[in-house]
Design a protein around this motif. Structure first.
Motif, mmCIF file in Angstrom:
data_model
loop_
_atom_site.group_PDB
_atom_site.id
_atom_site.type_symbol
_atom_site.label_atom_id
_atom_site.label_comp_id
_atom_site.label_asym_id
_atom_site.label_seq_id
_atom_site.Cartn_x
_atom_site.Cartn_y
_atom_site.Cartn_z
ATOM 1 N N VAL A 1 7.087 -17.872 -34.809
ATOM 2 C CA VAL A 1 7.015 -17.401 -33.423
ATOM 3 C C VAL A 1 6.709 -15.906 -33.401
ATOM 4 C CG1 VAL A 1 8.273 -17.121 -31.261
ATOM 5 C CG2 VAL A 1 8.583 -19.192 -32.633
ATOM 6 N N LEU B 1 6.633 -12.375 -31.463
ATOM 7 C CA LEU B 1 7.220 -11.592 -30.373
ATOM 8 C C LEU B 1 6.313 -10.394 -30.133
ATOM 9 C CD1 LEU B 1 9.664 -11.338 -28.458
ATOM 10 C CD2 LEU B 1 10.781 -9.959 -30.221
ATOM 11 N N ALA C 1 6.168 -8.387 -24.811
ATOM 12 C CA ALA C 1 7.463 -9.041 -24.620
ATOM 13 C C ALA C 1 8.608 -8.113 -24.992
ATOM 14 C CB ALA C 1 7.522 -10.326 -25.443
ATOM 15 N N ALA D 1 15.016 -15.148 -27.101
ATOM 16 C CA ALA D 1 13.688 -15.477 -26.573
ATOM 17 C C ALA D 1 12.829 -16.157 -27.641
ATOM 18 C CB ALA D 1 13.004 -14.205 -26.064
ATOM 19 N N VAL D 2 12.929 -15.679 -28.882
ATOM 20 C CA VAL D 2 12.182 -16.309 -29.972
ATOM 21 C C VAL D 2 12.674 -17.740 -30.203
ATOM 22 C CG1 VAL D 2 11.746 -16.219 -32.457
ATOM 23 C CG2 VAL D 2 11.627 -14.125 -31.091
ATOM 24 N N HIS E 1 14.127 -19.669 -28.012
ATOM 25 C CA HIS E 1 13.733 -20.500 -26.871
ATOM 26 C C HIS E 1 12.272 -20.901 -26.972
ATOM 27 C CE1 HIS E 1 12.782 -21.537 -22.647
ATOM 28 N NE2 HIS E 1 14.051 -21.933 -22.602
ATOM 29 N N ALA E 2 11.442 -19.988 -27.448
ATOM 30 C CA ALA E 2 10.026 -20.344 -27.624
ATOM 31 C C ALA E 2 9.880 -21.432 -28.684
ATOM 32 C CB ALA E 2 9.231 -19.101 -28.015
ATOM 33 N N ARG F 1 6.528 -23.456 -28.695
ATOM 34 C CA ARG F 1 5.513 -22.416 -28.596
ATOM 35 C C ARG F 1 5.605 -21.472 -29.788
ATOM 36 N NH1 ARG F 1 7.135 -22.822 -23.086
ATOM 37 N NH2 ARG F 1 8.703 -21.202 -23.417
ATOM 38 N N VAL G 1 6.090 -15.791 -27.676
ATOM 39 C CA VAL G 1 7.115 -15.627 -26.648
ATOM 40 C C VAL G 1 6.457 -15.319 -25.310
ATOM 41 C CG1 VAL G 1 9.049 -14.206 -25.886
ATOM 42 C CG2 VAL G 1 8.872 -14.891 -28.287
ATOM 43 N N GLU G 2 6.845 -16.059 -24.273
ATOM 44 C CA GLU G 2 6.299 -15.867 -22.939
ATOM 45 C C GLU G 2 7.395 -15.391 -21.985
ATOM 46 O OE1 GLU G 2 4.456 -19.495 -21.785
ATOM 47 O OE2 GLU G 2 2.947 -19.446 -23.388
ATOM 48 N N ASP H 1 10.452 -17.530 -21.649
ATOM 49 C CA ASP H 1 11.435 -17.400 -22.727
ATOM 50 C C ASP H 1 12.307 -16.169 -22.522
ATOM 51 O OD1 ASP H 1 10.240 -19.641 -24.082
ATOM 52 O OD2 ASP H 1 8.638 -18.278 -24.714
ATOM 53 N N VAL H 2 11.705 -15.086 -22.092
ATOM 54 C CA VAL H 2 12.465 -13.858 -21.854
ATOM 55 C C VAL H 2 13.469 -14.063 -20.731
ATOM 56 C CG1 VAL H 2 12.293 -11.443 -21.132
ATOM 57 C CG2 VAL H 2 10.609 -12.392 -22.727
#
Length: 696
Positions: free
Chosen positions: A247, A249, A253, A279-280, A282-283, A288, A291-292, A295-296
């Motif tokens: 992932v 970042l 982000a 966030a990482v 969650h991505a 994914r 990171v979008e 996710d943040v």
């Protein structure tokens, strides 16, 4: 059901243990423990070295493992086996030796070897460590626990011997805020936090009941029904763990995370780091590799509620609207190809109409907004009224006395202030806290004592050696000789021969917490807003100090015909403040009933927590008006309290002007209590008087 945020937090912590675990806050009966225990069912199995007590990974064994080094055996590599992830529960009453592990003192002294017995942290390595009611855990244990979680290892240093072992685990704590909060610095060490409440939707509650009853009717069949879903969930966690290193970042982000954390005024950098790791994770959980914003946002909702700056009595939480605005402000706008960023001949000023900055309010550029006119008619009227009131008071002092407030009126407190330290002399064993000197489980060593049976505790090395030394000749003579030496003589086992009866435990002096019980007169004679406001301000200040010092507090009120336990002894000073602020006044004064109710609360508290010493703060004007011989009954109740040796403070709220009956002072004499006149001291002096009485 209805706990999606809780499930997400636990899953993300399982995907990336570097997040730092999860703290679950919620009222009783909301399936907190159930959710944590269910997590082990979907955690992937792990490979371990069977002979290692610390669950070392055969592919990457720890270099500092006490059972190492783990050598490669045969062509197939190290010995290995597969087992499910462990759930290790840490009891609230556990000792430090049980958590960290302990050294076998007898073998260390007699054989000269370091024999380490692993504790709960070692058992939880590469698994899940669960602390139920973590807010009730002693502070020194929480420090040890969270340090191990942050460093990924546990270190035992005692009597010149040091042992370090890996301790990487998913730390999960549950707590009921009504039982008291964690200190802010400890709260910050948990990676994520979730507040759970039972759904108020009847349809959801019906489904919860139906599911529970179905499970109880046939547990095996109910579990089998969800076997496929459980397996898919476990496989998805494994897939997310494998995707995690891939992932990305992005700088954008990272910038967004930093701006969001700054907008919530968090302390330090831990919030930024935890939000980034979450966030990482969650991505990766969403499949994914970049990171979008989604996710943040999910990460911020879990990582920031307990880290944003707040007042001591404010509950942790996050305003969704504020979060949405912070995300919007931190998200750079997408460029529009039709826009000329430098401005063109048609728009030289860069404004919407080419005329410079937009002054949509209609004012001229540079005009200041109209200021408030302090000399308004309302201001003048108020000043004239105050001056008239002061003149009337000088001419007729009695008129300055405020009249009783209407029945049921609620007075508000003012801004609390810093209270002085309540310091009770050390007398016997106390409950570990941060207020008074007492003999506790942690602190500086002031002596030693004999161990009772196999009682756990930290041994006192020098005292143990002194206890064993006089018996060495007898023990060596009776001991079995070892193999013969080359000269034919029999050698004896070297070292000090220690028996279990020799072990002495350290006696430590630390700080204890106290129980401060407020017994407040809420009758009509106390019902002036100014008087009750001063009393409430003083009590709130003491509660703020109790919050910082880890005390328990309680509140008893009396008015009309009865006394009420407004708040049983608790560590939740936030609840105490809310109950106090909503306290109405009015009615007669059942003073004896209030004292008897306070005595009963202290009696029950002593049974439940016998080591916590109480302090009774009675706030009244002494005018007992409920029933015949009301004041005589009050004195009898006060005499009974005095016989129990309970430290007390009586705050006399009788008006200073006019005829004074002095009943509160007489009551203080019967109680053996410190006496204060509220008219002579400010609210801050109430705190000072409690301090003086507590130190007596």
């Amino acid at each position: 059901m209805g706990m999606e945020e809780l499930q997400l937090a636990l899953i993300l912590a399982a995907v990336s243990p570097a997040i730092g675990g999860v703290l679950i806050r919620g009222e009783k009966g909301t399936a907190k423990s159930t959710a944590v225990r269910a997590l082990t069912e979907i955690l992937p199995a792990i490979e371990v070295i069977p002979s290692c007590r610390f669950s070392c990974d055969p592919n990457h064994p720890s270099s500092d493992c006490p059972d190492g080094p783990h050598e490669i055996a045969g062509e197939n590599g190290r010995e290995r086996s597969l087992r499910s992830a462990r759930l290790v529960e840490l009891p609230v009453g556990a000792t430090e030796d049980r958590v960290l592990g302990s050294l076998h003192l007898e073998r260390a002294l007699s054989e000269g070897v370091t024999a380490y017995e692993p504790g709960l942290l070692a058992a939880a390595h590469r698994g899940l460590l669960y602390v139920d009611e973590v807010n009730l855990l002693h502070d020194h244990l929480v420090d040890v626990l969270l340090d191990a979680a942050a460093m990924g290892r546990a270190t035992v240093e005692r009597d010149g011997v040091s042992v370090t072992h890996p301790a990487r685990f998913v730390l999960v704590g549950t707590m009921n805020p009504e039982e008291g909060e964690l200190r802010p610095q400890l709260l910050d060490r948990f990676g994520l936090t979730v507040d759970v409440v039972a759904s108020r939707d009847p349809a959801v509650r019906v489904e919860v009941m139906r599911a529970r009853l179905s499970y109880e009717a046939g547990p095996a069949a109910y579990v089998a029904k969800f076997a496929d879903a459980q397996r898919e969930l476990a496989e998805r966690i494994v897939k997310a763990q494998s995707l995690l290193p891939e992932v990305i970042l992005t700088d954008a982000a990272l910038r967004q995370i930093a701006e969001i954390c700054a907008s919530f005024d968090v302390d330090g950098m831990r919030a930024d780091l935890v939000t980034a790791r979450t966030a990482v994770a969650h991505a990766a959980w969403s499949g994914r590799t970049v990171v979008e914003v989604e996710d943040v946002r999910a990460a911020a909702k879990l990582a920031l509620p307990h880290r944003k700056r707040r007042n001591p009595f404010d509950a942790p939480g996050l305003d969704d609207e504020q979060l949405d605005q912070a995300i919007k402000d931190s998200t750079p706008p997408e460029p529009d190809p039709d826009d000329d960023p430098d401005g063109g001949p048609d728009n030289p000023g860069g404004g919407p109409d080419g005329g410079g900055p937009d002054n949509s309010d209609g004012g001229e550029e540079g005009d200041a907004p109209p200021e408030h006119d302090d000399a308004s008619p309302q201001h003048d009227a108020s000043s004239d009224q105050e001056a008239s009131s002061d003149q009337t008071a000088r001419e007729n002092p009695e008129s300055a006395l405020p009249g009783p407030a209407p029945t049921g009126q609620v007075a508000a407190s003012s801004e609390p202030y810093k209270a002085r330290l309540l310091s009770v002399q050390a007398a016997g064993a106390g409950v570990a806290g941060r207020r008074s000197r007492a003999i506790t489980e942690v602190g500086r060593v002031v002596g030693d004592r004999a161990r009772v049976g196999r009682e756990p505790g930290r041994p006192h090395l020098l005292a143990t050696i002194r206890a064993a030394a006089p018996h060495q000749h007898t023990r060596r003579t009776a001991d079995t000789p070892t193999k013969p030496t080359p000269s034919g003589a029999r050698s004896w086992r070297p070292g000090l021969v220690v028996r279990g009866s020799d072990i002495r435990l350290a006696v430590r002096e630390g700080r204890e917490g106290n129980l401060v019980l407020f017994c407040v007169d809420a009758s009509g004679s106390m019902g002036t807003k100014r008087r009750m406001g001063e009393v409430k301000t003083a009590i709130v200040s003491l509660l703020l100090d109790a919050y910082q010092r880890r005390d328990k507090v309680g509140l008893v009120t009396f008015a009309g015909a009865t006394a009420t336990v407004a708040l049983p002894p608790t560590g939740s000073v936030e609840t105490a403040v809310r109950r106090l602020e909503s306290l109405p006044t009015g009615g007669r004064t059942p003073l004896a009933e209030g004292l008897l109710q306070a005595a009963d609360v202290l009696r029950i508290a002593a049974i439940r927590d016998p080591r916590r010493r109480p302090l009774l703060v009675l706030v009244t004007d002494g005018r007992a008006t409920h029933g015949e011989s009301a004041f005589d009954k009050a004195k009898q109740a006060a005499g009974w309290l005095a016989m129990q040796g309970i430290a007390s403070v009586v705050v006399d709220c009788e008006p200073r002007r006019g005829v004074r009956l002095g009943l509160a002072a007489e009551l203080a004499g019967v109680l053996g209590a410190e006496y204060l006149d509220l008219g002579e001291v400010a609210a801050g002096n109430l705190v000072r008087a409690v301090t003086t009485r507590s130190a007596a």
